[in-house]
Scaffold this motif. Sequence first.
Motif, PDB file in Angstrom:
ATOM      1  N   LEU A  16      40.884  45.424  37.171  1.00 24.20           N
ATOM      2  CA  LEU A  16      40.877  44.183  37.933  1.00 24.20           C
ATOM      3  C   LEU A  16      42.005  43.282  37.445  1.00 24.20           C
ATOM      4  O   LEU A  16      42.169  43.078  36.241  1.00 24.20           O
ATOM      5  CB  LEU A  16      39.538  43.473  37.762  1.00 24.20           C
ATOM      6  N   ALA A  60      40.245  40.323  46.112  1.00 24.62           N
ATOM      7  CA  ALA A  60      40.713  40.586  44.760  1.00 24.62           C
ATOM      8  C   ALA A  60      41.889  41.546  44.792  1.00 24.62           C
ATOM      9  O   ALA A  60      42.144  42.229  45.784  1.00 24.62           O
ATOM     10  CB  ALA A  60      39.581  41.182  43.923  1.00 24.62           C
ATOM     11  N   ILE A  73      40.722  37.681  41.032  1.00 28.61           N
ATOM     12  CA  ILE A  73      39.731  37.503  42.096  1.00 28.61           C
ATOM     13  C   ILE A  73      39.802  36.074  42.612  1.00 28.61           C
ATOM     14  O   ILE A  73      39.974  35.142  41.818  1.00 28.61           O
ATOM     15  CB  ILE A  73      38.298  37.740  41.579  1.00 28.61           C
ATOM     16  N   THR A  74      39.628  35.927  43.917  1.00 26.35           N
ATOM     17  CA  THR A  74      39.455  34.594  44.489  1.00 26.35           C
ATOM     18  C   THR A  74      38.231  34.594  45.397  1.00 26.35           C
ATOM     19  O   THR A  74      38.028  35.514  46.198  1.00 26.35           O
ATOM     20  CB  THR A  74      40.705  34.146  45.279  1.00 26.35           C
ATOM     21  N   TYR A 114      41.371  35.679  36.336  1.00 27.72           N
ATOM     22  CA  TYR A 114      42.543  36.494  36.022  1.00 27.72           C
ATOM     23  C   TYR A 114      42.272  37.339  34.790  1.00 27.72           C
ATOM     24  O   TYR A 114      41.635  36.879  33.837  1.00 27.72           O
ATOM     25  CB  TYR A 114      43.773  35.618  35.748  1.00 27.72           C
ATOM     26  N   TYR A 135      43.468  44.663  42.367  1.00 27.56           N
ATOM     27  CA  TYR A 135      43.316  45.602  41.269  1.00 27.56           C
ATOM     28  C   TYR A 135      44.649  46.340  41.120  1.00 27.56           C
ATOM     29  O   TYR A 135      45.494  46.293  42.015  1.00 27.56           O
ATOM     30  CB  TYR A 135      42.220  46.637  41.568  1.00 27.56           C
TER      31      TYR A 135
END
Length: 121
Positions: A47, A35, A50-51, A58, A37
């Motif tokens: 944040l 991810a 994230i993958t 998103y 941030y």
Amino acid sequence: QVQLVESGGGLVQPGGSLRLSCAASGSIFSINGMAWYRQAPGKERELVAITNSGSPYYADSVKGRFTISRDNAKNTVYLQMNTLKPEDTAVYYCNAYGVVTTSTPGAYDYWGQGTQVVVSS
């Protein structure tokens, strides 16, 4: 020990683009997800994206402008940032979570040292 090294930050004009990279190294067996941030001056860390094995996530503020991608073979995550705005100015941090190593039992989270992004004319 696992290390995350970010690169690609810098100064860019509004409307411009940058691509951040984060490479994880060490005795890594597997990584659950990665991810990005960011933390702007005077604000809390938030944040960005994230993958993992599912669909990428998103933050609303970056949807349609940022794209997160991952090269599992290289344990590397990227953040392509387009149409940058002054409010995107922040230190961007890479996070790898659920990291399993070949040397230590359990799964842990790791952070990079951060890379500065400044969007200004």
